[in-house]
Design a protein around this motif. Structure first.
Motif, PDB file in Angstrom:
ATOM      1  N   ARG A 159       7.416  -4.552   6.581  1.00  9.34           N
ATOM      2  CA  ARG A 159       8.409  -3.677   6.236  1.00  9.34           C
ATOM      3  C   ARG A 159       7.808  -2.341   5.674  1.00  9.34           C
ATOM      4  N   LYS A 160       8.835  -1.421   5.574  1.00 14.36           N
ATOM      5  CA  LYS A 160       8.575  -0.085   5.039  1.00 14.36           C
ATOM      6  C   LYS A 160       9.692   0.539   4.026  1.00 14.36           C
ATOM      7  N   SER A 161       9.327   1.141   3.037  1.00 14.11           N
ATOM      8  CA  SER A 161      10.465   1.620   2.309  1.00 14.11           C
ATOM      9  C   SER A 161      11.504   2.632   2.724  1.00 14.11           C
ATOM     10  N   GLY A 162      10.853   3.327   3.778  1.00 14.03           N
ATOM     11  CA  GLY A 162      11.769   4.141   4.685  1.00 14.03           C
ATOM     12  C   GLY A 162      12.068   5.560   3.731  1.00 14.03           C
ATOM     13  N   ALA A 183       0.735  -1.199  -0.108  1.00 18.00           N
ATOM     14  CA  ALA A 183      -0.035  -0.024   0.057  1.00 18.00           C
ATOM     15  C   ALA A 183       0.951   1.340  -0.063  1.00 18.00           C
ATOM     16  N   ALA A 184       0.631   2.166  -0.933  1.00 13.24           N
ATOM     17  CA  ALA A 184       1.037   3.345  -0.836  1.00 13.24           C
ATOM     18  C   ALA A 184       0.616   4.677   0.304  1.00 13.24           C
ATOM     19  N   VAL A 185       1.209   4.846   1.152  1.00 13.34           N
ATOM     20  CA  VAL A 185       0.767   5.776   2.328  1.00 13.34           C
ATOM     21  C   VAL A 185       0.938   7.199   2.074  1.00 13.34           C
ATOM     22  N   THR A 238       4.403   9.519  -1.363  1.00 11.47           N
ATOM     23  CA  THR A 238       3.881   8.563  -0.612  1.00 11.47           C
ATOM     24  C   THR A 238       5.047   7.545  -0.566  1.00 11.47           C
ATOM     25  N   GLU A 239       4.824   6.702   0.777  1.00 15.41           N
ATOM     26  CA  GLU A 239       5.821   5.576   1.402  1.00 15.41           C
ATOM     27  C   GLU A 239       5.233   4.239   1.128  1.00 15.41           C
ATOM     28  N   LEU A 240       5.994   3.331   0.543  1.00 16.66           N
ATOM     29  CA  LEU A 240       5.419   2.096   0.372  1.00 16.66           C
ATOM     30  C   LEU A 240       5.718   1.418   1.419  1.00 16.66           C
ATOM     31  N   TRP A 241       4.358   0.840   2.045  1.00 18.52           N
ATOM     32  CA  TRP A 241       4.394   0.012   3.244  1.00 18.52           C
ATOM     33  C   TRP A 241       4.032  -1.661   2.633  1.00 18.52           C
ATOM     34  N   GLU A 242       4.554  -2.763   3.278  1.00 22.35           N
ATOM     35  CA  GLU A 242       4.412  -3.981   2.721  1.00 22.35           C
ATOM     36  C   GLU A 242       4.115  -4.712   3.895  1.00 22.35           C
ATOM     37  N   PHE A 243       2.998  -5.470   3.553  1.00 25.24           N
ATOM     38  CA  PHE A 243       2.228  -6.518   4.567  1.00 25.24           C
ATOM     39  C   PHE A 243       2.181  -8.003   4.226  1.00 25.24           C
ATOM     40  N   GLU A 244       2.404  -8.870   5.117  1.00 23.75           N
ATOM     41  CA  GLU A 244       2.342 -10.468   4.748  1.00 23.75           C
ATOM     42  C   GLU A 244       1.248 -10.848   5.137  1.00 23.75           C
ATOM     43  N   VAL A 245       0.372 -11.773   4.083  1.00 22.24           N
ATOM     44  CA  VAL A 245      -0.928 -12.220   3.932  1.00 22.24           C
ATOM     45  C   VAL A 245      -0.740 -13.689   3.831  1.00 22.24           C
ATOM     46  N   PRO A 246      -1.178 -14.519   4.980  1.00 23.51           N
ATOM     47  CA  PRO A 246      -1.087 -16.056   4.709  1.00 23.51           C
ATOM     48  C   PRO A 246      -1.983 -16.424   3.758  1.00 23.51           C
ATOM     49  N   ASN A 247      -1.533 -17.362   2.861  1.00 23.80           N
ATOM     50  CA  ASN A 247      -2.575 -17.668   1.829  1.00 23.80           C
ATOM     51  C   ASN A 247      -2.524 -19.233   1.425  1.00 23.80           C
ATOM     52  N   GLY A 248      -2.504 -19.876   2.494  1.00 25.20           N
ATOM     53  CA  GLY A 248      -2.235 -21.423   2.543  1.00 25.20           C
ATOM     54  C   GLY A 248      -3.408 -22.033   1.706  1.00 25.20           C
ATOM     55  N   GLU A 249      -4.554 -21.567   1.819  1.00 28.69           N
ATOM     56  CA  GLU A 249      -5.645 -22.128   1.001  1.00 28.69           C
ATOM     57  C   GLU A 249      -5.861 -21.734  -0.488  1.00 28.69           C
ATOM     58  N   GLY A 250      -4.969 -20.765  -0.745  1.00 24.26           N
ATOM     59  CA  GLY A 250      -5.203 -20.166  -2.181  1.00 24.26           C
ATOM     60  C   GLY A 250      -6.397 -19.412  -2.428  1.00 24.26           C
ATOM     61  N   LYS A 251      -6.935 -18.841  -1.606  1.00 26.32           N
ATOM     62  CA  LYS A 251      -8.154 -18.162  -1.574  1.00 26.32           C
ATOM     63  C   LYS A 251      -7.994 -16.778  -2.316  1.00 26.32           C
ATOM     64  N   LEU A 252      -6.857 -15.888  -1.848  1.00 26.71           N
ATOM     65  CA  LEU A 252      -6.634 -14.708  -2.440  1.00 26.71           C
ATOM     66  C   LEU A 252      -5.675 -14.882  -3.862  1.00 26.71           C
ATOM     67  N   LYS A 253      -5.813 -14.078  -4.681  1.00 30.55           N
ATOM     68  CA  LYS A 253      -5.070 -14.181  -5.996  1.00 30.55           C
ATOM     69  C   LYS A 253      -4.142 -12.876  -5.882  1.00 30.55           C
ATOM     70  N   ALA A 254      -2.974 -13.679  -6.364  1.00 30.39           N
ATOM     71  CA  ALA A 254      -1.924 -12.436  -6.659  1.00 30.39           C
ATOM     72  C   ALA A 254      -2.413 -11.496  -7.735  1.00 30.39           C
ATOM     73  N   GLU A 291       2.190  10.671   2.455  1.00 34.60           N
ATOM     74  CA  GLU A 291       3.220  11.277   3.334  1.00 34.60           C
ATOM     75  C   GLU A 291       2.626  12.089   4.450  1.00 34.60           C
ATOM     76  N   MET A 292       1.347  12.653   4.381  1.00 30.94           N
ATOM     77  CA  MET A 292       0.721  13.183   5.629  1.00 30.94           C
ATOM     78  C   MET A 292       0.542  12.275   6.579  1.00 30.94           C
ATOM     79  N   TYR A 293       0.044  10.839   6.277  1.00 32.02           N
ATOM     80  CA  TYR A 293      -0.374   9.988   6.974  1.00 32.02           C
ATOM     81  C   TYR A 293       0.888   9.071   7.949  1.00 32.02           C
ATOM     82  N   THR A 294       2.038   9.387   7.286  1.00 30.49           N
ATOM     83  CA  THR A 294       3.201   8.276   7.767  1.00 30.49           C
ATOM     84  C   THR A 294       3.349   8.500   9.281  1.00 30.49           C
TER      85      THR A 294
END
Length: 369
Positions: free
Chosen positions: A255-258, A221-223, A266-282, A225-228
């Protein structure tokens, strides 16, 4: 001659004339909504500034990406001999995915192997010759072996040894190249693209396959600058995707781009999402909710209290009964109003509706709500 006034019809008129005469003669008080010059003052709504803690939840667009991604190319030119996987197949790390046929590569490798055997034979022969001369030179009878012959034999042995090592290195290089004829999986994943079939000519300029690791996804997600500086991301955050409009999924900030991207601010923020069932699509778009909160109280005013012109952005403060323009900077917009900075303190009186028509130094009846 004095006319008699009718007691009934003329009484109200006479009373009104008398009342006006008495007020004028006695210097009665003026009406409170006029100035000394007789001009009527405006009644202007105002309010007392108070501090409040900023709380807000924003929903930002984001994108789901595979945790690992690779386009697989052929290292050498040749024909596809065998394609062992297809679209959607799950593969393991090291598994052979395709085989390339390149006869010239195999012939060069065989030639290099023969060169290694030849170089080894020469080195073995020269080594044996040197060792024999050396043992003879150690005999008690002097002059059996001339020193120059011994030195020449030693140099020949060293040269043959170097040639043997070079031949082995070259053979190893050809062995590695021949290994490129087998396209293997670099990690566990899913084949998401297949570009060629068996028999097709392939080179180094186009990928054969695409593999993605989808058991764990990256949510980026691109956050703004005002919200960081005010974002709170402790624990999990929620997000949604269009494919499942009634469901919410959890993700964790990793992690964040910093740095702020100068093109998008904007600053790039990265989240990890478990997807063992394969429900979500890249590749799917997502919408992530992020909570905002300041570490200290903020001054929040209604949007109408801020005036904007081409030269400045300001609020109008009432000081000593007169209007005063105070330059300010906007912060985050909330349900309660807009956060402002600089020049305003708690307890100040501001106009509810600021406009450049209300000039500095002007007066009015300031009605505080």
């Amino acid at each position: 001659m004095i006319k008699k006034i009718d007691k009934v019809a003329g009484l109200p008129s006479a009373l009104a004339i008398c009342a006006a005469y008495l007020l004028t003669a006695c210097g009665g008080p003026e009406h409170t909504d006029t100035t000394d010059a007789g001009a009527v003052k405006d009644t202007v709504a105002a309010f007392i500034v108070q501090q409040d803690t900023l709380h807000k939840t924003v929903e930002l667009p984001a994108e789901l990406l595979p945790y690992e991604y690779a386009d697989l190319y052929a290292k050498v030119e040749g024909f596809v001999q065998d394609m062992k996987v297809d679209l959607g197949d799950k593969v393991k790390k090291g598994q052979v995915l395709a085989v390339i046929k390149a006869p010239e590569v195999n012939s060069r490798f065989a030639e290099s192997e023969a060169s290694v055997l030849s170089a080894r034979s020469k080195w073995t022969s020269s080594k044996d010759h040197y060792e024999r001369l050396y043992r003879a030179s150690q005999a008690k009878t002097p002059g059996i072996v001339a020193p120059v012959d011994l030195e020449r034999s030693r140099n020949q042995m060293m040269a043959d040894s170097s040639a043997y090592v070079a031949a082995e290195k070259q053979s190893q290089a050809y062995r590695d190249v021949s290994g490129y004829l087998y396209i293997t999986a670099p990690f566990n994943g899913v084949i998401t693209s297949r570009k060629v079939n068996a028999g097709a000519f392939t080179g180094t300029n186009a990928p054969l396959l695409t593999i993605q690791d989808l058991h764990l996804l990256r949510l980026r997600a691109a956050v703004p600058e005002m919200y960081t500086g005010a974002a709170r991301t402790a624990g999990n955050i929620d997000f949604r995707v269009d494919a499942y409009p009634l469901e919410r999924f959890a993700a964790k900030l990793t992690r964040k781009s910093g740095t702020i991207d100068p093109a998008t601010r904007t600053e790039l923020w990265e989240f990890e999402v478990p997807n063992g069932e394969g429900k979500l699509k890249a590749g799917a778009f997502a919408y992530v909710k992020i909570g905002l909160q300041r570490d200290m109280p903020s001054v929040i005013v209604p949007a109408t209290a801020i005036a904007t012109t081409q030269e400045r952005k300001f609020v109008i403060r009432v000081k000593d009964g007169k209007a005063e323009w105070v330059d300010t900077r906007q912060g985050i917009t909330t349900d309660k109003g807009i956060e402002i900075f600089a020049g305003i303190q708690p307890g100040d009186t501001l106009l509810m509706k600021a406009t450049d028509e209300r000039k500095p130094g002007s007066t009015a009846f300031w009605k505080v709500k």
